[in-house]
Design a protein around this motif. Structure first.
Motif, PDB file in Angstrom:
ATOM      1  N   ILE A 169      39.971  45.283  51.579  1.00 42.27           N
ATOM      2  CA  ILE A 169      40.878  46.385  51.241  1.00 42.27           C
ATOM      3  C   ILE A 169      41.028  46.590  49.736  1.00 42.27           C
ATOM      4  CG2 ILE A 169      42.215  46.100  53.358  1.00 42.27           C
ATOM      5  CD1 ILE A 169      44.443  44.904  51.603  1.00 42.27           C
ATOM      6  N   GLY A 170      40.539  45.663  48.909  1.00 45.37           N
ATOM      7  CA  GLY A 170      40.707  45.833  47.473  1.00 45.37           C
ATOM      8  C   GLY A 170      39.946  44.794  46.681  1.00 45.37           C
TER       9      GLY A 170
ATOM     10  N   LEU B 196      43.017  46.319  43.287  1.00 42.39           N
ATOM     11  CA  LEU B 196      42.707  47.743  43.182  1.00 42.39           C
ATOM     12  C   LEU B 196      42.163  48.216  44.516  1.00 42.39           C
ATOM     13  CD1 LEU B 196      42.221  50.234  41.192  1.00 42.39           C
ATOM     14  CD2 LEU B 196      39.877  49.366  41.029  1.00 42.39           C
ATOM     15  N   SER B 197      42.669  49.322  45.005  1.00 43.63           N
ATOM     16  CA  SER B 197      42.210  49.857  46.286  1.00 43.63           C
ATOM     17  C   SER B 197      40.720  50.165  46.256  1.00 43.63           C
ATOM     18  CB  SER B 197      42.990  51.128  46.630  1.00 43.63           C
ATOM     19  OG  SER B 197      42.452  51.749  47.784  1.00 43.63           O
ATOM     20  N   LEU B 198      40.063  50.004  47.399  1.00 39.92           N
ATOM     21  CA  LEU B 198      38.648  50.352  47.516  1.00 39.92           C
ATOM     22  C   LEU B 198      38.433  51.862  47.551  1.00 39.92           C
ATOM     23  CD1 LEU B 198      37.385  47.787  50.185  1.00 39.92           C
ATOM     24  CD2 LEU B 198      37.392  47.567  47.695  1.00 39.92           C
ATOM     25  N   TYR B 199      39.525  52.605  47.668  1.00 40.90           N
ATOM     26  CA  TYR B 199      39.391  54.045  47.871  1.00 40.90           C
ATOM     27  C   TYR B 199      40.229  54.814  46.852  1.00 40.90           C
ATOM     28  CZ  TYR B 199      38.129  51.774  52.201  1.00 40.90           C
ATOM     29  OH  TYR B 199      37.571  50.923  53.109  1.00 40.90           O
ATOM     30  N   GLU B 200      39.849  56.058  46.599  1.00 44.03           N
ATOM     31  CA  GLU B 200      40.615  56.896  45.693  1.00 44.03           C
ATOM     32  C   GLU B 200      40.820  58.269  46.299  1.00 44.03           C
ATOM     33  OE1 GLU B 200      38.173  56.595  42.209  1.00 44.03           O
ATOM     34  OE2 GLU B 200      37.114  58.466  42.629  1.00 44.03           O
TER      35      GLU B 200
ATOM     36  N   ALA C 124      33.323  51.188  50.155  1.00 42.62           N
ATOM     37  CA  ALA C 124      34.186  51.379  48.996  1.00 42.62           C
ATOM     38  C   ALA C 124      33.752  52.608  48.192  1.00 42.62           C
ATOM     39  CB  ALA C 124      34.168  50.150  48.103  1.00 42.62           C
ATOM     40  N   THR C 125      34.716  53.233  47.515  1.00 39.70           N
ATOM     41  CA  THR C 125      34.446  54.379  46.654  1.00 39.70           C
ATOM     42  C   THR C 125      34.326  53.899  45.216  1.00 39.70           C
ATOM     43  OG1 THR C 125      35.795  55.774  48.106  1.00 39.70           O
ATOM     44  CG2 THR C 125      35.250  56.656  45.942  1.00 39.70           C
TER      45      THR C 125
END
Length: 611
Positions: free
Chosen positions: A243-244, A259-263, A343-344
């Motif tokens: 998740i991060g 830090l989040s894997l997504y934005e 992930a982004t």
């Protein structure tokens, strides 16, 4: 005219109060004028400045306009008094400062004409509102109509006193009842619009937050073996799902941030609120998040915050300095994100911070060097407040070019943007003590030549082991030919047995290691990677057959070679000899040898790290 591309508005608005306490009729304005190459426009005598006082908004009515002919000092600084210039529109003394807000617009022609090539508009907040005093009339107490003949100081002599009752009625129909506990140690917490009771946990359990719920969990030992603590750069898993990525961590397992894997791409404020929210903390996004959640507006009015809130479990929009920390580690984070399924990547140009700047503006940060086309639309959305952008030498790290061309914005640059503009959002959150200490500990007993950690997720091949193979060192699957250093310097990188010590010594000289290409290439794989020391390379040679067996099992890997003669296969070690030379290791077919070479020469580079 186009050679002047940047004007640094270090604006100082000051009320020049006189000793006899009269209300001032002017206030001071200062600005530093810079050329496109960053040099200051010093000792110029023909600069023309037009000043406009604007009412209500930056696009409102110009109630007063004047211009000045002035000169810059040797530091490029101009100073003038607003209110004392050549009047073009209005009367400065008749401005009703109580009828705000007011904005000051500055336009500058560095050649003394009226070809104003750059302008800036700034709201006047507390200054010059000292001039409010000019709008106030002197009131004589004796002229007040209806003044009482005498004031006794007794409450009973007052007229129109409030009707105070002897008792009050409390309406309890809307109160939420608080449940009673059933056992000692029961906890009461609010969830789903009601009070809930959580029974006492078992001895030794830790109270944790899991998906927004309070639960008791068995603790993980703080450090049973190396690797149980999550460290910076690790991918964090929750219930087996990534998740991060860890962006900060303490060394004793007390806290970490991920830090989040997504934005997401959303606005800061979708409804165009013009009041300050006071979410202006530059260091702690949680405080800003709480300000927004406790405001009179629903959090959905602030999409940049609501997308974080909807994730639950404490995710929040990072403050300015938290986002700058991410910027400083963007290369390592980008590598981890690229390796993590789904992930982004950090590919956005501009990212929202939770730090508010003004009523309609919040701060944004450039996460990596990016080029943006200068258009009228850009300047309508973004306000380049250069006071955020100066480095210690007074230089702006932005190559700002004329309208219509591309400009380079350097990573870490921060400036203001209209809150309604959709920009990138990357949530972060803290890990609890239990989560911080929950990193899985490897139970695999590795041998030299094994692929680590597995064929499907290979990071390298094992070159050394200890602790029965639970820990050791691995070597990367690729290599390059690079110089040890770009210059001659003595850097105390003298360890013969541990390349990580040499890396630390060089980072104290150059934190980015750009001066040392061989070392920089190693840490581009991640902060744990380093250039092996002399004895580490000799150990690799002594196990070259086993290591090559592991490398041959990896697609695209480069095997370690040996040469028939001297200088056929030369590897740089991280061990320094003096300011111009370092140890170089010769992988010969007949055996390993070490010698020295000039640091600016190129040789093979192979990175290793511990696990």
């Amino acid at each position: 005219m186009n050679r002047l591309l940047r004007i640094s508005f270090l604006t100082s608005l000051c009320i020049a109060l006189t000793l006899n306490a009269q209300v001032p009729n002017s206030f001071t304005y200062q600005a530093v004028i810079r050329m496109a190459d960053g040099s200051i426009l010093s000792s110029s005598s023909i600069i023309k400045v037009q000043i406009s006082i604007i009412n209500t908004s930056e696009f409102g009515e110009e109630v007063y306009v004047e211009d000045h002919l002035t000169s810059s000092n040797k530091n490029g600084l101009i100073t003038l008094a607003i209110g004392e210039g050549n009047i073009l529109v209005g009367d400065f003394s008749l401005i009703n400062w109580t009828d705000g807000p007011y904005f000051v617009k500055t336009e500058i022609d560095p050649y003394g004409g009226e070809d104003y090539i750059l302008s800036s508009t700034t709201q006047l907040l507390t200054v010059p509102y000292a001039m409010h005093a000019k709008s106030a009339e002197l009131v004589e107490f004796n002229n007040v109509i209806g003044m009482p003949e005498s004031i006794t100081g007794n409450y009973s002599d007052l007229i129109e006193k409030p009707n105070i009752k002897d008792s009050i009625t409390i309406y309890t129909s809307n109160l939420v009842p608080i449940p009673e506990g059933t056992s000692d140690g029961d906890l009461l917490y609010w969830d789903n619009n009601k009070w809930n009771t959580l029974a006492m946990g078992l001895d030794g359990q830790v109270l944790s937050s899991v998906r927004g719920k309070l639960v008791w969990k068995d603790p993980v030992a703080s450090s049973p073996t190396e690797g149980s603590l999550y460290e910076k750069g690790d991918v964090f898993y929750e219930y087996g799902v990534p998740i991060g990525v860890v962006i900060e961590s303490s060394q004793v397992g007390q806290y970490a941030k991920i830090l989040s894997l997504y934005e997401y791409t959303v606005a800061w404020d979708i409804n165009g609120h013009v009041e300050l929210t006071n979410a202006d903390n530059a260091n702690n996004g949680i405080l800003n998040m709480n300000v927004i959640k406790n405001s009179s507006n629903v959090i959905s009015s602030y999409p940049a915050f609501s997308v974080c809130e909807e994730l639950g479990n404490g995710w929040y929009l990072p403050a300015l300095n938290e986002l700058l920390t991410i910027t400083d580690n963007r290369e390592e984070l980008s590598l981890k994100l690229a390796e993590t399924n789904g992930a982004t990547s950090l590919n956005g140009k501009l990212y929202w911070t939770s730090t508010e700047a003004q009523q309609t503006l919040a701060l944004v940060t450039v996460l990596s060097d990016t080029t943006i086309t200068m258009t009228e639309e850009f300047f309508n959305v973004f306000e380049l407040d250069f006071s955020h952008l100066f480095d210690e030498n007074g230089t702006i790290p932005i190559d700002l070019n004329p309208m219509g061309s591309d400009s380079l914005f350097v990573a870490g640059s921060s400036f203001k943007a209209r809150k309604y503009q959709p920009l990138k959002v990357r949530p972060i959150r803290y890990l609890s003590w239990a989560e911080m200490n929950s990193k899985p500990v490897s139970k695999i007993e590795y041998k030299i030549g094994d692929v680590y950690p597995s064929i499907d997720n290979a990071e390298g091949v094992v070159i050394e082991i200890w602790n029965s193979g639970l820990n050791g060192k691995i070597i990367a699957a690729n290599q390059d030919s690079l110089a040890w250093s770009l210059e001659s310097s003595l850097n105390n990188a003298t360890s013969l047995s541990d390349g990580s010590i040499n890396k630390a010594a060089l980072k104290s000289y150059d934190i980015t290691l750009t001066t040392f290409p061989a070392f920089r290439w190693c840490i581009d794989k991640g902060e744990k990677w380093y250039l092996p020391a002399r004895t580490e390379l000799i150990s690799i040679y002594n196990n070259i057959e086993k290591i090559n067996n592991g490398l041959m099992s990896l697609s695209g890997a480069i095997e370690l070679k040996t040469g028939a003669t001297t200088d056929d296969v030369l590897y740089w070690s991280s061990s320094e000899i003096n300011d111009t030379k370092a140890f170089i290791i010769n992988f010969k077919e007949s055996g390993v040898e070490y010698g020295d070479s000039i640091k600016t020469n190129k040789a093979l580079v192979r990175s290793i790290r511990t696990f």
